[in-house]
Write a protein that holds these residues in place. Structure first.
Motif, PDB file in Angstrom:
ATOM      1  N   GLY A  71      -6.568   0.647  19.349  1.00  0.00           N
ATOM      2  CA  GLY A  71      -7.389   0.215  18.210  1.00  0.00           C
ATOM      3  C   GLY A  71      -6.714  -0.831  17.365  1.00  0.00           C
ATOM      4  O   GLY A  71      -6.769  -2.018  17.684  1.00  0.00           O
ATOM      5  N   LYS A  72      -6.023  -0.386  16.308  1.00  0.00           N
ATOM      6  CA  LYS A  72      -5.561  -1.356  15.334  1.00  0.00           C
ATOM      7  C   LYS A  72      -4.110  -1.113  14.947  1.00  0.00           C
ATOM      8  O   LYS A  72      -3.696   0.031  14.809  1.00  0.00           O
ATOM      9  CB  LYS A  72      -6.451  -1.229  14.095  1.00  0.00           C
ATOM     10  N   VAL A  73      -3.365  -2.184  14.803  1.00  0.00           N
ATOM     11  CA  VAL A  73      -1.984  -2.089  14.324  1.00  0.00           C
ATOM     12  C   VAL A  73      -1.800  -3.128  13.227  1.00  0.00           C
ATOM     13  O   VAL A  73      -2.248  -4.259  13.368  1.00  0.00           O
ATOM     14  CB  VAL A  73      -0.969  -2.373  15.458  1.00  0.00           C
ATOM     15  N   SER A  74      -1.170  -2.720  12.139  1.00  0.00           N
ATOM     16  CA  SER A  74      -0.879  -3.711  11.092  1.00  0.00           C
ATOM     17  C   SER A  74       0.629  -3.849  10.965  1.00  0.00           C
ATOM     18  O   SER A  74       1.362  -2.864  11.031  1.00  0.00           O
ATOM     19  CB  SER A  74      -1.509  -3.290   9.763  1.00  0.00           C
ATOM     20  N   ILE A  75       1.067  -5.069  10.803  1.00  0.00           N
ATOM     21  CA  ILE A  75       2.503  -5.332  10.758  1.00  0.00           C
ATOM     22  C   ILE A  75       2.817  -6.310   9.617  1.00  0.00           C
ATOM     23  O   ILE A  75       2.094  -7.282   9.412  1.00  0.00           O
ATOM     24  CB  ILE A  75       3.015  -5.860  12.129  1.00  0.00           C
ATOM     25  N   ALA A  76       3.851  -5.988   8.870  1.00  0.00           N
ATOM     26  CA  ALA A  76       4.265  -6.863   7.764  1.00  0.00           C
ATOM     27  C   ALA A  76       5.555  -7.561   8.163  1.00  0.00           C
ATOM     28  O   ALA A  76       6.555  -6.907   8.402  1.00  0.00           O
ATOM     29  CB  ALA A  76       4.487  -6.036   6.501  1.00  0.00           C
ATOM     30  N   PHE A  77       5.485  -8.881   8.259  1.00  0.00           N
ATOM     31  CA  PHE A  77       6.671  -9.662   8.577  1.00  0.00           C
ATOM     32  C   PHE A  77       7.272 -10.248   7.311  1.00  0.00           C
ATOM     33  O   PHE A  77       6.578 -10.441   6.308  1.00  0.00           O
ATOM     34  CB  PHE A  77       6.314 -10.833   9.507  1.00  0.00           C
ATOM     35  N   TRP A  78       8.551 -10.563   7.400  1.00  0.00           N
ATOM     36  CA  TRP A  78       9.187 -11.330   6.321  1.00  0.00           C
ATOM     37  C   TRP A  78       8.612 -12.742   6.376  1.00  0.00           C
ATOM     38  O   TRP A  78       8.548 -13.347   7.445  1.00  0.00           O
ATOM     39  CB  TRP A  78      10.700 -11.334   6.543  1.00  0.00           C
ATOM     40  N   ASP A  79       8.175 -13.242   5.240  1.00  0.00           N
ATOM     41  CA  ASP A  79       7.578 -14.571   5.161  1.00  0.00           C
ATOM     42  C   ASP A  79       8.692 -15.610   5.298  1.00  0.00           C
ATOM     43  O   ASP A  79       9.508 -15.778   4.393  1.00  0.00           O
ATOM     44  CB  ASP A  79       6.869 -14.713   3.805  1.00  0.00           C
ATOM     45  N   HIS A  80       8.724 -16.278   6.437  1.00  0.00           N
ATOM     46  CA  HIS A  80       9.840 -17.184   6.721  1.00  0.00           C
ATOM     47  C   HIS A  80       9.785 -18.407   5.818  1.00  0.00           C
ATOM     48  O   HIS A  80       8.716 -18.908   5.513  1.00  0.00           O
ATOM     49  CB  HIS A  80       9.796 -17.622   8.183  1.00  0.00           C
ATOM     50  N   TRP A  81      10.975 -18.856   5.391  1.00  0.00           N
ATOM     51  CA  TRP A  81      10.996 -20.042   4.530  1.00  0.00           C
ATOM     52  C   TRP A  81      10.645 -21.295   5.312  1.00  0.00           C
ATOM     53  O   TRP A  81      10.274 -22.318   4.744  1.00  0.00           O
ATOM     54  CB  TRP A  81      12.346 -20.191   3.826  1.00  0.00           C
ATOM     55  N   VAL A  82      10.735 -21.237   6.654  1.00  0.00           N
ATOM     56  CA  VAL A  82      10.233 -22.347   7.479  1.00  0.00           C
ATOM     57  C   VAL A  82       8.799 -21.982   7.873  1.00  0.00           C
ATOM     58  O   VAL A  82       8.601 -21.015   8.597  1.00  0.00           O
ATOM     59  CB  VAL A  82      11.080 -22.524   8.769  1.00  0.00           C
TER      60      VAL A  82
ATOM     61  N   GLN B  24       5.620   5.411  -1.150  1.00  0.00           N
ATOM     62  CA  GLN B  24       5.086   6.353  -2.136  1.00  0.00           C
ATOM     63  C   GLN B  24       3.656   6.754  -1.799  1.00  0.00           C
ATOM     64  O   GLN B  24       3.278   7.920  -1.907  1.00  0.00           O
ATOM     65  CB  GLN B  24       5.108   5.723  -3.536  1.00  0.00           C
ATOM     66  N   ALA B  25       2.860   5.744  -1.393  1.00  0.00           N
ATOM     67  CA  ALA B  25       1.439   6.011  -1.132  1.00  0.00           C
ATOM     68  C   ALA B  25       1.221   6.629   0.248  1.00  0.00           C
ATOM     69  O   ALA B  25       0.140   7.135   0.539  1.00  0.00           O
ATOM     70  CB  ALA B  25       0.652   4.712  -1.252  1.00  0.00           C
ATOM     71  N   LYS B  26       2.238   6.575   1.097  1.00  0.00           N
ATOM     72  CA  LYS B  26       2.145   7.045   2.489  1.00  0.00           C
ATOM     73  C   LYS B  26       0.971   6.385   3.217  1.00  0.00           C
ATOM     74  O   LYS B  26       0.258   7.001   3.999  1.00  0.00           O
ATOM     75  CB  LYS B  26       2.021   8.571   2.548  1.00  0.00           C
ATOM     76  N   THR B  27       0.808   5.135   2.950  1.00  0.00           N
ATOM     77  CA  THR B  27      -0.197   4.352   3.658  1.00  0.00           C
ATOM     78  C   THR B  27       0.185   2.886   3.556  1.00  0.00           C
ATOM     79  O   THR B  27       0.990   2.513   2.715  1.00  0.00           O
ATOM     80  CB  THR B  27      -1.613   4.593   3.080  1.00  0.00           C
ATOM     81  N   GLY B  28      -0.385   2.090   4.433  1.00  0.00           N
ATOM     82  CA  GLY B  28      -0.064   0.655   4.416  1.00  0.00           C
ATOM     83  C   GLY B  28       0.073   0.143   5.832  1.00  0.00           C
ATOM     84  O   GLY B  28      -0.691   0.546   6.719  1.00  0.00           O
ATOM     85  N   HIS B  29       1.057  -0.709   6.050  1.00  0.00           N
ATOM     86  CA  HIS B  29       1.248  -1.263   7.388  1.00  0.00           C
ATOM     87  C   HIS B  29       1.826  -0.198   8.326  1.00  0.00           C
ATOM     88  O   HIS B  29       2.470   0.743   7.869  1.00  0.00           O
ATOM     89  CB  HIS B  29       2.208  -2.450   7.324  1.00  0.00           C
ATOM     90  N   ASP B  30       1.594  -0.397   9.616  1.00  0.00           N
ATOM     91  CA  ASP B  30       2.236   0.496  10.593  1.00  0.00           C
ATOM     92  C   ASP B  30       3.701   0.112  10.763  1.00  0.00           C
ATOM     93  O   ASP B  30       4.571   0.962  10.868  1.00  0.00           O
ATOM     94  CB  ASP B  30       1.521   0.386  11.954  1.00  0.00           C
ATOM     95  N   VAL B  31       3.933  -1.194  10.805  1.00  0.00           N
ATOM     96  CA  VAL B  31       5.294  -1.714  10.994  1.00  0.00           C
ATOM     97  C   VAL B  31       5.676  -2.534   9.771  1.00  0.00           C
ATOM     98  O   VAL B  31       4.869  -3.317   9.264  1.00  0.00           O
ATOM     99  CB  VAL B  31       5.376  -2.616  12.251  1.00  0.00           C
ATOM    100  N   GLN B  32       6.898  -2.339   9.305  1.00  0.00           N
ATOM    101  CA  GLN B  32       7.384  -3.123   8.169  1.00  0.00           C
ATOM    102  C   GLN B  32       8.670  -3.839   8.568  1.00  0.00           C
ATOM    103  O   GLN B  32       9.414  -3.351   9.406  1.00  0.00           O
ATOM    104  CB  GLN B  32       7.691  -2.202   6.977  1.00  0.00           C
TER     105      GLN B  32
ATOM    106  N   TYR C 238      17.908  -8.146   9.386  1.00  0.00           N
ATOM    107  CA  TYR C 238      16.571  -7.591   9.092  1.00  0.00           C
ATOM    108  C   TYR C 238      16.206  -6.613  10.203  1.00  0.00           C
ATOM    109  O   TYR C 238      16.714  -6.733  11.325  1.00  0.00           O
ATOM    110  CB  TYR C 238      15.535  -8.716   9.071  1.00  0.00           C
ATOM    111  N   PHE C 239      15.340  -5.685   9.879  1.00  0.00           N
ATOM    112  CA  PHE C 239      14.937  -4.671  10.862  1.00  0.00           C
ATOM    113  C   PHE C 239      13.410  -4.540  10.879  1.00  0.00           C
ATOM    114  O   PHE C 239      12.752  -4.763   9.866  1.00  0.00           O
ATOM    115  CB  PHE C 239      15.535  -3.299  10.491  1.00  0.00           C
ATOM    116  N   TRP C 240      12.902  -4.147  12.032  1.00  0.00           N
ATOM    117  CA  TRP C 240      11.496  -3.766  12.109  1.00  0.00           C
ATOM    118  C   TRP C 240      11.438  -2.259  12.341  1.00  0.00           C
ATOM    119  O   TRP C 240      12.047  -1.740  13.285  1.00  0.00           O
ATOM    120  CB  TRP C 240      10.804  -4.484  13.279  1.00  0.00           C
ATOM    121  N   GLY C 241      10.722  -1.586  11.478  1.00  0.00           N
ATOM    122  CA  GLY C 241      10.619  -0.134  11.604  1.00  0.00           C
ATOM    123  C   GLY C 241       9.172   0.324  11.499  1.00  0.00           C
ATOM    124  O   GLY C 241       8.308  -0.396  10.997  1.00  0.00           O
ATOM    125  N   VAL C 242       8.939   1.532  11.984  1.00  0.00           N
ATOM    126  CA  VAL C 242       7.584   2.098  11.997  1.00  0.00           C
ATOM    127  C   VAL C 242       7.546   3.258  11.008  1.00  0.00           C
ATOM    128  O   VAL C 242       8.430   4.127  11.042  1.00  0.00           O
ATOM    129  CB  VAL C 242       7.221   2.603  13.416  1.00  0.00           C
TER     130      VAL C 242
END
Lengths: 448, 316
Positions: free
Chosen positions: A35-46, A89-97, A324-328
């Motif tokens: 179905g769906k996966v949401s992922i938050a990446f670090w916003d690259h300066w480039v 805190q909210a226990k919700t949001g992206h799947d991957v940070q 940096y790390f990617w975690g679930v």
């Protein structure tokens, strides 16, 4: 059609039932019907760094028929850390940070162990360095995957001509753009660094090293302390600030701080970049981002820049390293697909493609990936960032300030900028004893 | 009917039903407290969701241990009070808030008086211009100030250099950095005081000044015996409101100094951010941010009680 007795035996029915029960599990594991996966990446300066990431994510999503929402969250104003705190805190949001340096430890109890992904990746590409392990392997379990996106070394970046002219330091000869250990690099010590800093200060081109509390200041001070073997807190959590080694580094600091810029105590992470780009400084400690901006805004300065490893101290040569790390998240609704996406993004071809786009700024966590051509090729001058990632012949160790203190203490030492503040206090005229006494009081608070 | 005319039975029936319905609506509308409550309900819900709930949640968080797994009562507050750095934060927060509010009140009062005496349309122009600092988003204007104080390329230093003076490390020396944060807060907040005091000045009846003049009062006496007593309520409320907001200030210190140099400009909010968010100790961060709450609540209670008392006296 009625089933004949011979076609529908009890055994066959059981087999069919078991197989159909197993189907959805298999299906989820592949991620195809996830179905769906949401992922938050670090916003690259480039900006193109985000574009190539988006392209890779889209390719994975199309291939696996998963709807992927990729967000790029800036580190400016520490919005990424705020988002992580809010999601926890909210226990919700992206799947991957994307977790910066200390955030894996800060949020480990809300994260999914990711040993299976690390097992596969280390099997493919070899081990990661000890800093990654220190920051993301908790109680024997990997809680996040070290990534290349945003991971950086922060060694010196010097002006070739200014260092040669004012300090007699040939940094290109010392660290040429080839896999070669030089005799001159053995003489690149903190004493040599001090001598060069004094000469450049005299010439009006001081080493722009900050004594503030932002990461650039902390990382440089951290590596200086480590080079002298000075630990504020040991690996067992004991305060060790009242030691001869700490005293030795502070004695050295007393000689170093007068040759730093007068406003060093109010430096932030942009101050040193500006000092280099404007031509006011002969050397800063920074990833090649300052050089990259100079390439656009001050080409003459960029052509004169060279990145090279940190100087050596009595305890060795240590290079500031910020991974940096990617975690679930443990509350992720789609952990298997999230892990598959991370595994895909960490494949060599993908890492190489992303690394090339950002001019080699992102450093892969695996030693086996340091043969990417990008560090050989980018310029001007060509090879300027060849020695930016640590290579075996550098005989240096990646280091993060406050290691080996237990991470829950180290994070406070790091974020409160204890080490650069100790140096700043020396600059303001305090004695070594006063500085140690202040640090001891601070550390007692951190070890509560 | 009382006037002797007659109406057929049943002819009034539909009309009386509608009237009854209308009457009940009117009755409800006349029930002023119900109407007021219904009108306020959206705001009450918003405040409950975004102010009351987070406030109670923060109080709850401040009573947990670092891992947020055990209740520790007021231990976090007791721990903080023992820390030298936090004692410094308390001192700085008080210095920052009290100095800034006093300066804002004084400057606001003076400017409001000057403004009050500007005749006609010119006053509107000046009023508009002086409100600009308060209207610009604080983060943006503070960024402009930061550029002017910038460690290496300060605009102020450039001017000093033109006159042959040395650079001043605006944000690099503790007391100068403290002064800089206060100056920016005063620059931002003075227009608020000015506009409030101007409104209060305009509401002072002219007859009082005339009567005072007839009694032989001079300008200073008019100020102390007419203007100030008449403005007392608005001054109290403005100072209280500003004190609360200034104690909670985050943007200015965060952008200008991040609490440095050597923690000498940290205020509660920036220190709470550093401890709670950056260092991963949310309960301790919550404790820092709540530290002034009891004192400010106490001050608010007495100030507002005084305001109510004086309002009743005036009404009587």
């Amino acid at each position: 059609m009625p089933l004949s007795k011979s076609n529908a035996t009890r055994r066959k029915v059981l087999k069919l039932t078991a197989a159909s029960a197993a189907l959805p599990l298999v299906h989820i594991r592949t991620g195809r019907a996830a179905g769906k996966v949401s992922i938050a990446f670090w916003d690259h300066w480039v900006p193109t760094g985000n574009d190539v990431m988006k392209k890779q994510v889209d390719a994975w999503a199309a291939k696996n028929q998963v709807e992927v929402q990729a967000d790029f969250i800036t580190a400016v104003g520490q919005k990424n850390i705020l988002t992580i705190a809010a999601e926890k805190q909210a226990k919700t949001g992206h799947d991957v940070q994307a977790f910066p340096t200390w955030e894996v430890h800060n949020n480990a109890e809300a994260m999914e162990p990711i040993d299976d992904v690390m097992k596969q990746l280390t099997g493919q590409y070899g081990q990661v360095n000890s800093v990654c392990e220190y920051l993301a392997k908790i109680k024997g379990q990997w809680m996040a995957v070290p990534t290349s996106s945003g991971t950086q070394y922060k060694g010196p970046c010097g002006r070739i001509s200014l260092l040669k002219e004012h300090a007699g330091l040939d940094i290109v000869g010392m660290y040429p753009a080839k896999s070669e250990h030089t005799k001159a690099s053995d003489d690149w010590t903190w004493d040599a660094h001090l001598k060069a800093a004094e000469a450049c200060k005299k010439a009006g081109k001081p080493f722009a090293i900050g004594l503030g509390t932002t990461t650039d200041s902390v990382d440089t001070a951290g590596t200086l302390f480590k080079a002298f073997g000075a630990e504020l807190v040991d690996k067992d959590g004991n305060i060790t600030v009242k030691s001869d080694k700490v005293r030795a580094v502070l004695e050295f600091g007393k000689k170093l701080v007068p040759v730093l810029p007068d406003d060093a105590v109010s430096y932030d992470d942009a101050s040193n970049n500006r000092a280099l780009i404007s031509g006011h400084s002969a050397l800063i400690w920074n990833p090649p981002s300052a050089w990259a901006v100079a390439r656009r805004d001050a080409p003459a300065v960029a052509e004169d820049c060279w990145s090279f490893p940190a100087p050596k101290g009595p305890a060795g040569r240590f290079e500031p390293y910020l991974p940096y790390f990617w975690g679930v998240w443990s509350f992720s609704k789609n952990k298997s697909a999230a892990k598959e996406l991370i595994t895909f993004l960490m494949q060599r071809d993908n890492v190489q493609e992303r690394c090339a786009v950002v001019l080699g700024y992102d450093v892969p966590p695996f030693q086996s990936m340091l043969d990417f051509k990008v560090w050989d090729e980018v310029g001007p001058p060509t090879g300027t960032v060849y020695n930016y990632p640590l290579r075996p012949f550098h005989e240096a160790t990646a280091h993060i300030a406050a290691l080996p203190a237990p991470p829950e203490i180290a994070v406070q030492i790091y974020n409160r900028g204890t080490m650069p503040t100790m140096l700043a206090k020396l600059k303001s005229g305090q004695s070594v004893d006063q500085v140690i006494s202040w640090a001891n009081d601070e550390l007692e608070g951190f070890t509560r | 009917m009382a006037d002797g005319s007659s109406v057929p039975i049943g002819a009034m029936a539909p009309a009386s039903g509608a009237a009854r319905q209308k009457g009940s609506l009117h009755k409800l509308a006349r029930h002023r407290s119900t109407t007021a409550f219904l009108l306020c309900l959206p705001l009450i819900l918003l405040i409950a969701a975004f102010v009351v709930y987070p406030a109670f949640y923060a109080i709850y968080l401040s009573m947990l241990n670092k891992k947020m797994t055990a209740f520790v009562g007021l231990n976090n507050f007791a721990f903080l009070l023992k820390r030298h750095t936090f004692q410094l934060v308390i001192f700085q927060s008080c210095l920052f808030a009290i100095t800034a509010v006093v300066l804002k009140a004084l400057l606001g009062f003076i400017i409001a008086h000057l403004m009050h005496n500007i005749p006609g349309g010119n006053q509107k122009i000046w009023r508009g211009l002086l409100l600009v600092p308060w209207v610009i988003p604080l983060a943006l204007s503070t960024l402009s100030w930061w550029w002017m104080f910038d460690p290496s390329y300060s605009a102020f230093n450039w001017i000093l250099n033109q006159f042959g003076f040395d650079n001043v490390p605006w944000l690099g020396v503790g007391w100068i950095a403290r002064a800089c944060t206060i100056v920016v807060n005063v620059w931002y907040g003075t227009p608020f005081f000015m506009i409030m005091y101007l409104a209060a000045l305009k509401s002072v009846p002219e007859q009082l000044y005339e009567a005072a003049s007839i009694d032989g009062a001079g300008a200073v006496q008019k100020l102390f015996f007419v203007t100030l007593p008449m403005m007392r309520n608005i001054i109290a409320i403005t100072v209280l409101f500003s004190l609360i907001v200034t104690f909670a200030d985050f943007d200015i210190v965060r952008i200008l100094t991040s609490g440095g140099p050597q923690d000498m400009t940290h205020v509660f909010a920036t220190y709470a951010f550093q401890v709670g968010i950056q260092s991963g100790d949310i309960p301790l961060g919550a404790s820092v941010s709540l530290f002034m709450f009891p004192l400010l609540a106490f001050a608010a209670f007495f100030v507002l009680r005084g305001v109510t008392k004086r309002s009743k006296e005036i009404a009587a």
